[in-house]
Scaffold this active site. Structure first.
Site, PDB file in Angstrom:
ATOM      1  N   ALA A  51       0.823  -1.215   0.000  1.00  0.00           N
ATOM      2  CA  ALA A  51       0.000   0.000   0.000  1.00  0.00           C
ATOM      3  C   ALA A  51       0.854   1.261   0.000  1.00  0.00           C
ATOM      4  O   ALA A  51       0.440   2.298  -0.508  1.00  0.00           O
ATOM      5  CB  ALA A  51      -0.908   0.010   1.224  1.00  0.00           C
ATOM      6  N   CYS A  52       2.035   1.162   0.560  1.00  0.00           N
ATOM      7  CA  CYS A  52       2.855   2.345   0.844  1.00  0.00           C
ATOM      8  C   CYS A  52       3.609   2.829  -0.405  1.00  0.00           C
ATOM      9  O   CYS A  52       4.361   2.066  -1.011  1.00  0.00           O
ATOM     10  CB  CYS A  52       3.853   1.989   1.949  1.00  0.00           C
ATOM     11  SG  CYS A  52       5.170   3.202   2.150  1.00  0.00           S
ATOM     12  N   PRO A  53       3.447   4.097  -0.770  1.00  0.00           N
ATOM     13  CA  PRO A  53       4.124   4.586  -1.980  1.00  0.00           C
ATOM     14  C   PRO A  53       5.644   4.581  -1.854  1.00  0.00           C
ATOM     15  O   PRO A  53       6.354   4.370  -2.838  1.00  0.00           O
ATOM     16  CB  PRO A  53       3.597   6.016  -2.125  1.00  0.00           C
ATOM     17  CG  PRO A  53       3.138   6.422  -0.763  1.00  0.00           C
ATOM     18  CD  PRO A  53       2.659   5.148  -0.104  1.00  0.00           C
ATOM     19  N   HIS A  56       6.766   1.157  -2.328  1.00  0.00           N
ATOM     20  CA  HIS A  56       6.503   0.795  -3.722  1.00  0.00           C
ATOM     21  C   HIS A  56       7.682   1.185  -4.629  1.00  0.00           C
ATOM     22  O   HIS A  56       8.045   0.459  -5.554  1.00  0.00           O
ATOM     23  CB  HIS A  56       5.202   1.472  -4.177  1.00  0.00           C
ATOM     24  CG  HIS A  56       4.628   0.916  -5.446  1.00  0.00           C
ATOM     25  ND1 HIS A  56       3.423   1.320  -5.951  1.00  0.00           N
ATOM     26  CD2 HIS A  56       5.107   0.004  -6.339  1.00  0.00           C
ATOM     27  CE1 HIS A  56       3.187   0.667  -7.090  1.00  0.00           C
ATOM     28  NE2 HIS A  56       4.199  -0.130  -7.339  1.00  0.00           N
TER      29      HIS A  56
END
Ligand SMILES: N[C@@H](CCC(=O)N[C@@H](CS)C(=O)NCC(=O)O)C(=O)O
Length: 322
Positions: A51-53, A56
């Site tokens: 979920a975490c940019p 990512h």
């Protein structure tokens, strides 16, 4: 593994003006030959949330560089809560893992193991060393540069030659990264977490100023800088792919969506997603939506996860739909 005793991680510290500042990163080592952390296969683990940019970014670079068989990945569930990011051992969720390396139930357990006195917020990504049983680095901007070069001697020529931060473009990349971080990557968070109307409105304006500037920079181009993929594209992608799905609604960045308001950015986004497996395979809309709408219950008390937008991303050739 026992959960360390720490403050409620669902609470954010507010500044006096109602804004929220980003967590400090504490582990800032590198991987290099002859150093404490030598580049070796099967030694390092990336702990991430899909979920975490920021996490990512590291997953995309790992995939682009073909490091999947050299650096392992352990994925949290999207439900960041009182104890921070959980693993599947305590919160089963499709696409999340049990931690086979440290048997940790939460990311905070890794921080406690690396430094029993660690008092900051236990964030992802974490680049973990299984030899020294510690965190090498927890700053995504640095981790992607480590992955870009440190393991090149273990890679086939094509992967080794891929340079996302080439010497001749470094100044330009640093310059564009700086304003994209301020207005867009971190800008959406400043909008979403603002606890005062004026702080929100200022952040909102900055986000769309940043997007306008990117729209102009991408006119007729496939990449932000020159005609090649660089880390600047990776760092922008992780925010843009989340924009219509969460930031537009959850973070109140709702002047327009990317799909409706920014044709050049929308084309660039779809090209990266559909034409480059490193981007598509690391993008998980389920984790993204569940995380923001579930974890941030202070702005969504009933934890209802919205169904739309449908689709999460348009097909590559969709101009006729618009
Ligand atoms: N500067 C860090 C920021 C990482 C970060 O803020 N990660 C968030 C997830 S999106 C986190 O884990 N936050 C934990 C918390 O706030 O307790 C990086 O880019 O690596």
């Amino acid at each position: 593994m026992a959960v360390v005793d720490a403050k409620d991680l669902t609470k954010f510290k507010l500044e006096a003006d109602g804004s929220v500042k980003r967590v400090k990163t504490m582990f800032r080592n590198t991987i290099e030959q002859g150093g404490k952390f030598e580049p070796e296969a099967d030694r390092y683990v990336l702990y991430v949330s899909l979920a975490c940019p920021w996490a990512h970014r590291t997953l995309i670079v790992r995939a682009l560089k073909g490091l999947e068989n050299i650096i392992a990945v352990v994925r949290t569930t999207p439900h960041m809560s009182t104890n921070g990011w959980p693993f599947a051992s305590v919160d089963a969720f499709p696409g999340a893992d049990v931690d086979p390396y440290n048997n940790a139930d939460h990311v905070r357990d890794l921080y406690a193991k690396a430094d029993p006195n660690h008092s900051g917020r236990p964030s992802v990504p974490v680049l973990w060393d299984t030899k020294h049983k510690t965190i090498v680095n927890n700053e995504s901007a640095e981790i992607i540069r480590i992955l870009n070069t440190a393991f090149n001697h273990l890679l086939p020529e094509k992967s080794a030659n891929l340079d996302l931060f080439p010497p001749n473009l470094r100044d330009e990349i640093d310059e564009i990264n700086a304003w994209i971080y301020d207005t867009i990557n971190d800008g959406v968070y400043k909008s979403g977490f603002a606890a005062a109307q004026e702080v929100y409105e200022k952040a909102f304006e900055r986000v769309f100023e940043g997007l306008d500037r990117v729209e102009a920079a991408l006119k007729g181009k496939d990449y932000l800088i020159g005609d090649q993929l660089t880390e600047a594209d990776v760092r922008l992608y992780v925010t843009i792919i989340r924009f219509d799905v969460v930031y537009h609604s959850c973070f109140k960045c709702n002047k327009t969506t990317i799909r409706d308001g920014y044709p050049e950015i929308h084309r660039w986004l779809r090209q990266l997603y559909w034409n480059n497996e490193a981007f598509k395979s690391t993008t998980n809309f389920d984790h993204i939506k569940h995380h923001y709408w579930w974890s941030l219950f202070m702005i969504n008390a009933n934890r209802i996860v919205p169904v739309g937008p449908i689709p999460s991303i348009h097909p590559l050739w969709c101009d006729e739909l618009m």
